[in-house]
Structures are given as C-alpha cells and as structure tokens.
Write a protein that holds these residues in place. Structure first.
Motif, mmCIF file in Angstrom:
data_model
loop_
_atom_site.group_PDB
_atom_site.id
_atom_site.type_symbol
_atom_site.label_atom_id
_atom_site.label_comp_id
_atom_site.label_asym_id
_atom_site.label_seq_id
_atom_site.Cartn_x
_atom_site.Cartn_y
_atom_site.Cartn_z
ATOM 1 N N LEU A 172 -14.264 10.001 4.325
ATOM 2 C CA LEU A 172 -13.593 8.750 4.661
ATOM 3 C C LEU A 172 -12.666 8.326 3.541
ATOM 4 C CD1 LEU A 172 -16.793 6.840 5.867
ATOM 5 C CD2 LEU A 172 -15.323 8.358 7.205
ATOM 6 N N MET A 173 -11.406 8.032 3.881
ATOM 7 C CA MET A 173 -10.428 7.578 2.884
ATOM 8 C C MET A 173 -9.945 6.175 3.252
ATOM 9 S SD MET A 173 -6.976 6.948 2.313
ATOM 10 C CE MET A 173 -5.921 7.926 3.367
ATOM 11 N N VAL A 174 -9.937 5.278 2.253
ATOM 12 C CA VAL A 174 -9.461 3.912 2.473
ATOM 13 C C VAL A 174 -8.488 3.509 1.374
ATOM 14 C CG1 VAL A 174 -11.525 3.130 3.698
ATOM 15 C CG2 VAL A 174 -11.443 2.992 1.204
ATOM 16 N N GLU A 175 -7.691 2.496 1.669
ATOM 17 C CA GLU A 175 -6.839 1.906 0.633
ATOM 18 C C GLU A 175 -7.714 1.048 -0.275
ATOM 19 O OE1 GLU A 175 -3.786 2.310 -0.132
ATOM 20 O OE2 GLU A 175 -2.628 2.916 1.643
ATOM 21 N N SER A 176 -7.447 1.113 -1.591
ATOM 22 C CA SER A 176 -8.237 0.351 -2.539
ATOM 23 C C SER A 176 -7.388 0.056 -3.769
ATOM 24 C CB SER A 176 -9.492 1.148 -2.920
ATOM 25 O OG SER A 176 -10.359 0.381 -3.724
ATOM 26 N N TYR A 177 -8.008 -0.519 -4.781
ATOM 27 C CA TYR A 177 -7.281 -0.818 -6.020
ATOM 28 C C TYR A 177 -8.247 -0.787 -7.191
ATOM 29 C CZ TYR A 177 -9.299 -5.517 -5.717
ATOM 30 O OH TYR A 177 -10.165 -6.567 -5.653
ATOM 31 N N ARG A 178 -7.684 -0.561 -8.392
ATOM 32 C CA ARG A 178 -8.506 -0.455 -9.606
ATOM 33 C C ARG A 178 -8.179 -1.506 -10.650
ATOM 34 N NH1 ARG A 178 -6.688 5.710 -9.914
ATOM 35 N NH2 ARG A 178 -4.823 4.533 -9.380
ATOM 36 N N ASN A 179 -7.070 -2.245 -10.450
ATOM 37 C CA ASN A 179 -6.654 -3.252 -11.417
ATOM 38 C C ASN A 179 -5.789 -4.287 -10.709
ATOM 39 O OD1 ASN A 179 -3.879 -2.148 -11.382
ATOM 40 N ND2 ASN A 179 -4.791 -0.434 -12.516
ATOM 41 N N ASP A 180 -5.393 -5.317 -11.453
ATOM 42 C CA ASP A 180 -4.634 -6.415 -10.855
ATOM 43 C C ASP A 180 -3.271 -5.965 -10.330
ATOM 44 O OD1 ASP A 180 -6.643 -8.223 -11.296
ATOM 45 O OD2 ASP A 180 -5.796 -9.012 -13.168
ATOM 46 N N ARG A 181 -2.631 -5.045 -11.021
ATOM 47 C CA ARG A 181 -1.315 -4.568 -10.565
ATOM 48 C C ARG A 181 -1.440 -3.851 -9.214
ATOM 49 N NH1 ARG A 181 3.702 -3.615 -12.296
ATOM 50 N NH2 ARG A 181 3.241 -4.398 -14.386
ATOM 51 N N GLU A 182 -2.447 -2.998 -9.107
ATOM 52 C CA GLU A 182 -2.632 -2.281 -7.853
ATOM 53 C C GLU A 182 -3.026 -3.227 -6.719
ATOM 54 O OE1 GLU A 182 -3.825 2.176 -9.459
ATOM 55 O OE2 GLU A 182 -5.373 0.916 -8.550
ATOM 56 N N LEU A 183 -3.804 -4.269 -7.026
ATOM 57 C CA LEU A 183 -4.146 -5.265 -6.010
ATOM 58 C C LEU A 183 -2.889 -5.990 -5.541
ATOM 59 C CD1 LEU A 183 -6.002 -7.027 -4.301
ATOM 60 C CD2 LEU A 183 -6.430 -8.424 -6.335
ATOM 61 N N PHE A 184 -2.038 -6.383 -6.479
ATOM 62 C CA PHE A 184 -0.792 -7.057 -6.133
ATOM 63 C C PHE A 184 0.081 -6.169 -5.250
ATOM 64 C CE2 PHE A 184 3.729 -7.849 -7.103
ATOM 65 C CZ PHE A 184 3.832 -9.148 -6.651
ATOM 66 N N ASN A 185 0.220 -4.894 -5.645
ATOM 67 C CA ASN A 185 1.029 -3.962 -4.856
ATOM 68 C C ASN A 185 0.471 -3.820 -3.440
ATOM 69 O OD1 ASN A 185 2.712 -3.509 -7.013
ATOM 70 N ND2 ASN A 185 1.736 -1.595 -7.621
ATOM 71 N N LEU A 186 -0.844 -3.721 -3.339
ATOM 72 C CA LEU A 186 -1.483 -3.574 -2.031
ATOM 73 C C LEU A 186 -1.263 -4.814 -1.173
ATOM 74 C CD1 LEU A 186 -3.273 -1.954 -0.112
ATOM 75 C CD2 LEU A 186 -5.275 -2.854 -1.314
ATOM 76 N N GLN A 187 -1.389 -5.980 -1.773
ATOM 77 C CA GLN A 187 -1.183 -7.228 -1.032
ATOM 78 C C GLN A 187 0.269 -7.365 -0.564
ATOM 79 O OE1 GLN A 187 -2.659 -9.828 -4.090
ATOM 80 N NE2 GLN A 187 -4.625 -10.136 -3.055
ATOM 81 N N CYS A 188 1.196 -6.918 -1.384
ATOM 82 C CA CYS A 188 2.611 -6.969 -1.009
ATOM 83 C C CYS A 188 2.933 -5.981 0.109
ATOM 84 C CB CYS A 188 3.501 -6.653 -2.217
ATOM 85 S SG CYS A 188 3.586 -7.959 -3.463
ATOM 86 N N TRP A 189 2.392 -4.782 0.007
ATOM 87 C CA TRP A 189 2.829 -3.683 0.863
ATOM 88 C C TRP A 189 2.059 -3.589 2.180
ATOM 89 C CZ3 TRP A 189 7.130 -1.070 0.780
ATOM 90 C CH2 TRP A 189 7.243 0.079 1.556
ATOM 91 N N ALA A 190 0.770 -3.819 2.138
ATOM 92 C CA ALA A 190 -0.065 -3.571 3.317
ATOM 93 C C ALA A 190 0.301 -4.491 4.478
ATOM 94 C CB ALA A 190 -1.535 -3.749 2.955
ATOM 95 N N LEU A 191 0.405 -3.915 5.662
ATOM 96 C CA LEU A 191 0.748 -4.663 6.868
ATOM 97 C C LEU A 191 -0.453 -4.858 7.793
ATOM 98 C CD1 LEU A 191 4.084 -2.803 7.567
ATOM 99 C CD2 LEU A 191 3.914 -5.236 7.022
#
Length: 210
Positions: A172-191
């Motif tokens: 199983l593969m999911v979108e995730s994040y490891r730090n604040d920058r990756e969380l920000f990118n995910l929040q911006c990009w994910a639809l």
C-alpha cells in the motif's frame, strides 16, 4: 512481517510542481471537480489533476518487476489493485505474466472506459470504501497506489480491514510528509487528499487496524 518499501518516490520526485500556483488557482473549486474522478481529473487541465494521464509503454515496468520479484508472483498467482485508475500498472504485469489472475477496482467509470485494451476486461467500477465482493484470502497480493489518503479515518478502517481480509499479502502506497515543508507542499498540491498524516501516523494506523 510489515516493512517500509520505497518503490515510487524516485518517480514522484522527478516531477516538478508549482505548489503556490496550484493553491491560488481557484483551488477549492478545482477540488470539487477533481473529486468526481472524471475527464477533468484524468485528462483535463492540469489544475484539476493529471493534465493528461496517458499510457507510456514500459513506464510502470520497473515497479511491475519489483512487485513480481518481491512477492514471488507467477502465472498461477492472483493480484487485485485497489484504486487501479486506468490500469497501466496491471497492464505491465500482464505483459510479464500473461496468465496471472488480475482484478482492478476503481471508483472512476471514466478511467475504466479509457483503460488499456490489454487489461480493460479485468477492471471493475467499484467504491472501495465499502465491503469488497471477494472471499477471504482470495488474492495472493493486494496493491494500492495513491488511494487510501483520499479516505477519512472511518473509511480507512473499513478499507484496510477489507484488504487484510481478501489478500494474503499487500503493498500500500499513500501520500505523506516528513517535515513542515513537505506538509505545506502536500496541502498546496493535493486535490483529493483527505488524510494528511505523517510517516509515524500512517505506521500507527496500519498497526492499529492490523
């Protein structure tokens, strides 16, 4: 025993994304359209999703070969793809193992109608947030790439439980994040993402739901 497998991050990181542009480009409206998982999401404007999800011969072949090797798949095996989209990964597996039993489930009728001819008859439109119509341990392997982060927690519990019920092993593969920058990118990009969990939270969820 469960373990982390980094199969797809390299391909993911090769794609350049304009995160801020996505966030300010009427994103809420784009999210509503994207979650219909129809033409706009797959083959429409990039602001709604893939911006054209086309078959590229051999693109998924390296992952197909890794799955076959790591999970000892053969022409006598059975595999189900939860959230298969247009079935391109299954297509590459079929090319290597022409007699393997393959099933793909996806909520998108558009994706299945526009899937590869080699695999089209193996794909079924189905909402995998519900009980799956298969017997216990019916499949040697269940896979899911980029689907479960689109579910809320209660849906995750049911769906992960169903994966465990119908398959002997799973990837199983999911979108995730490891730090604040990756969380920000995910929040911006994910639809379509509804579960913004970090690595440790996903591991806890997998363990909690067995």
């Amino acid at each position: 025993m469960a373990k982390l497998k980094n199969y797809v991050s390299r391909k993911h990181n090769l794609v350049k994304r304009s995160y801020i542009e996505r966030m300010i480009n009427q994103k809420v409206n784009c999210m509503k359209i994207s979650k219909k998982f129809s033409y706009d999401y797959w083959d429409g404007d990039r602001k709604y999703g893939y911006g054209g999800y086309k078959y590229i011969d051999g693109y998924w072949k390296p992952l197909a070969k890794k799955l076959i090797k790591d999970y000892n798949l053969s022409n006598k095996s059975s595999l189900i793809d939860i959230g298969c989209g247009k079935g391109y990964l299954l297509c590459e597996i079929r090319k290597i193992l022409p007699k393997i039993r393959l099933v793909g489930l996806d909520i998108s009728n558009y994706a299945i109608k526009n899937s590869h001819m080699l695999i089209k008859n193996n794909l079924i439109q189905f909402d995998v947030r519900t009980k799956l119509p298969f017997k216990a341990n019916e499949f040697d392997l269940a896979i899911s790439l980029g689907t479960f982060h689109n579910f809320v927690l209660s849906e995750l519990k049911l769906s992960l439980g169903e994966i465990r019920r119908i398959s002997r092993k799973s990837y199983l593969m999911v979108e995730s994040y490891r730090n604040d920058r990756e969380l920000f990118n995910l929040q911006c990009w994910a639809l379509t993402c509804r579960s913004f969990f970090n690595k440790s939270e996903w591991l806890w969820i997998y363990k909690e739901f067995k």
